[in-house]
Design a protein around this motif. Structure first.
Motif, PDB file in Angstrom:
ATOM      1  N   MET A 125       0.904  -1.365   0.110  1.00 32.36           N
ATOM      2  CA  MET A 125      -0.203  -0.025  -0.021  1.00 32.36           C
ATOM      3  C   MET A 125       0.802   1.372   0.157  1.00 32.36           C
ATOM      4  N   ASP A 126       2.189   1.027   0.641  1.00 33.68           N
ATOM      5  CA  ASP A 126       2.884   2.384   0.438  1.00 33.68           C
ATOM      6  C   ASP A 126       3.248   2.613  -0.897  1.00 33.68           C
ATOM      7  N   GLU A 127       3.637   1.694  -1.923  1.00 39.64           N
ATOM      8  CA  GLU A 127       3.850   1.681  -3.303  1.00 39.64           C
ATOM      9  C   GLU A 127       2.575   2.366  -4.115  1.00 39.64           C
ATOM     10  N   VAL A 128       1.523   1.661  -3.319  1.00 37.13           N
ATOM     11  CA  VAL A 128       0.093   2.353  -4.324  1.00 37.13           C
ATOM     12  C   VAL A 128      -0.103   3.727  -4.006  1.00 37.13           C
ATOM     13  N   ARG A 129       0.190   4.174  -2.615  1.00 33.96           N
ATOM     14  CA  ARG A 129      -0.055   5.509  -2.391  1.00 33.96           C
ATOM     15  C   ARG A 129       1.059   6.276  -3.179  1.00 33.96           C
ATOM     16  N   GLN A 130       2.236   6.162  -3.240  1.00 36.89           N
ATOM     17  CA  GLN A 130       3.341   6.713  -3.903  1.00 36.89           C
ATOM     18  C   GLN A 130       2.848   6.702  -5.441  1.00 36.89           C
ATOM     19  N   LYS A 131       2.279   5.931  -6.082  1.00 35.18           N
ATOM     20  CA  LYS A 131       1.974   5.897  -7.453  1.00 35.18           C
ATOM     21  C   LYS A 131       0.770   6.813  -7.767  1.00 35.18           C
ATOM     22  N   ILE A 132      -0.179   6.913  -6.673  1.00 32.90           N
ATOM     23  CA  ILE A 132      -1.260   7.791  -6.723  1.00 32.90           C
ATOM     24  C   ILE A 132      -0.909   9.247  -6.612  1.00 32.90           C
ATOM     25  N   ASP A 133      -0.089   9.472  -5.665  1.00 34.26           N
ATOM     26  CA  ASP A 133       0.519  10.590  -5.653  1.00 34.26           C
ATOM     27  C   ASP A 133       1.200  11.272  -6.649  1.00 34.26           C
ATOM     28  N   GLU A 134       2.064  10.379  -7.504  1.00 35.74           N
ATOM     29  CA  GLU A 134       2.722  10.785  -8.689  1.00 35.74           C
ATOM     30  C   GLU A 134       1.970  11.056  -9.823  1.00 35.74           C
ATOM     31  N   GLN A 135       0.815  10.213  -9.923  1.00 39.13           N
ATOM     32  CA  GLN A 135      -0.323  10.567 -10.908  1.00 39.13           C
ATOM     33  C   GLN A 135      -0.962  11.567 -10.691  1.00 39.13           C
ATOM     34  N   GLY A 136      -1.175  12.193  -9.418  1.00 38.83           N
ATOM     35  CA  GLY A 136      -1.860  13.240  -9.084  1.00 38.83           C
ATOM     36  C   GLY A 136      -0.792  14.519  -9.570  1.00 38.83           C
ATOM     37  N   ALA A 137       0.567  14.471  -9.277  1.00 43.24           N
ATOM     38  CA  ALA A 137       1.326  15.520  -9.469  1.00 43.24           C
ATOM     39  C   ALA A 137       1.331  15.637 -11.174  1.00 43.24           C
ATOM     40  N   GLU A 138       1.643  14.566 -11.913  1.00 41.94           N
ATOM     41  CA  GLU A 138       1.536  14.662 -13.425  1.00 41.94           C
ATOM     42  C   GLU A 138       0.189  15.154 -13.797  1.00 41.94           C
ATOM     43  N   SER A 139      -0.802  15.124 -13.425  1.00 38.58           N
ATOM     44  CA  SER A 139      -2.129  15.461 -13.658  1.00 38.58           C
ATOM     45  C   SER A 139      -1.980  17.088 -13.372  1.00 38.58           C
ATOM     46  N   GLN A 140      -1.672  17.509 -12.149  1.00 36.81           N
ATOM     47  CA  GLN A 140      -1.584  18.755 -12.055  1.00 36.81           C
ATOM     48  C   GLN A 140      -0.497  19.636 -13.068  1.00 36.81           C
ATOM     49  N   ASP A 141       0.526  19.025 -12.977  1.00 32.43           N
ATOM     50  CA  ASP A 141       1.448  19.533 -13.994  1.00 32.43           C
ATOM     51  C   ASP A 141       0.715  19.768 -15.493  1.00 32.43           C
ATOM     52  N   ALA A 142       0.232  18.796 -15.814  1.00 30.51           N
ATOM     53  CA  ALA A 142      -0.499  18.875 -17.271  1.00 30.51           C
ATOM     54  C   ALA A 142      -1.583  20.238 -17.276  1.00 30.51           C
ATOM     55  N   GLN A 143      -2.289  20.211 -16.210  1.00 27.28           N
ATOM     56  CA  GLN A 143      -3.099  21.316 -16.259  1.00 27.28           C
ATOM     57  C   GLN A 143      -2.547  22.682 -16.339  1.00 27.28           C
ATOM     58  N   GLU A 144      -1.333  22.829 -15.512  1.00 27.68           N
ATOM     59  CA  GLU A 144      -0.634  24.115 -15.628  1.00 27.68           C
ATOM     60  C   GLU A 144      -0.108  24.775 -16.876  1.00 27.68           C
TER      61      GLU A 144
END
Length: 127
Positions: A108-127
């Motif tokens: 689950m630590d790995e899962v949360r890390q991937k979710i955080d990474e996807q969220g950061a990528e999505s936020q970068d794409a919106q900027e």
């Protein structure tokens, strides 16, 4: 452990108080839901350390809407307050057992890390 009936009143608390929850979104009129019910019940008897919960989509329309349930039955797996599986369709017993095994093995630590990474990528794409 017997299945738990989830409502809007106990849904959040159930997920907060339990690290591993399988949720069956169903309705009484649904044939595939009735076929899946004994498979789900057998799993609850076998995996007593996992909360098996049911949401009647007719009685709990707000929950069905909140989770965008469009087809039933829909099975959702929540580990440590993170949805790790959310798919419609009645599963045979072997497939549900395999899914439970895979969910148990997730880091689950790995899962949360991937979710955080996807969220950061999505936020970068919106900027």
């Amino acid at each position: 452990m017997p299945t738990v009936e989830l409502t809007k009143d106990n849904f959040a608390e159930t997920l907060k108080d339990n690290d591993f929850v399988l949720i069956d979104f169903w309705a009484d009129w649904c044939g595939p839901c009735r076929q899946f019910a004994p498979v789900f019940e057998t799993s609850s008897e076998k995996h007593t350390d996992i909360v098996h919960a049911k949401v009647d989509t007719e009685a709990q329309r707000e929950l069905a809407f909140e989770f965008k349930i469009q087809s039933i039955p829909t099975l959702m797996i929540v580990r440590e307050r993170t949805v790790i599986y959310n798919e419609p369709g009645a599963l045979p017993a072997e497939a549900l057992e395999s899914l439970v095994t895979q969910a148990r093995e997730l880091d689950m630590d790995e899962v949360r890390q991937k979710i955080d990474e996807q969220g950061a990528e999505s936020q970068d794409a919106q900027e």
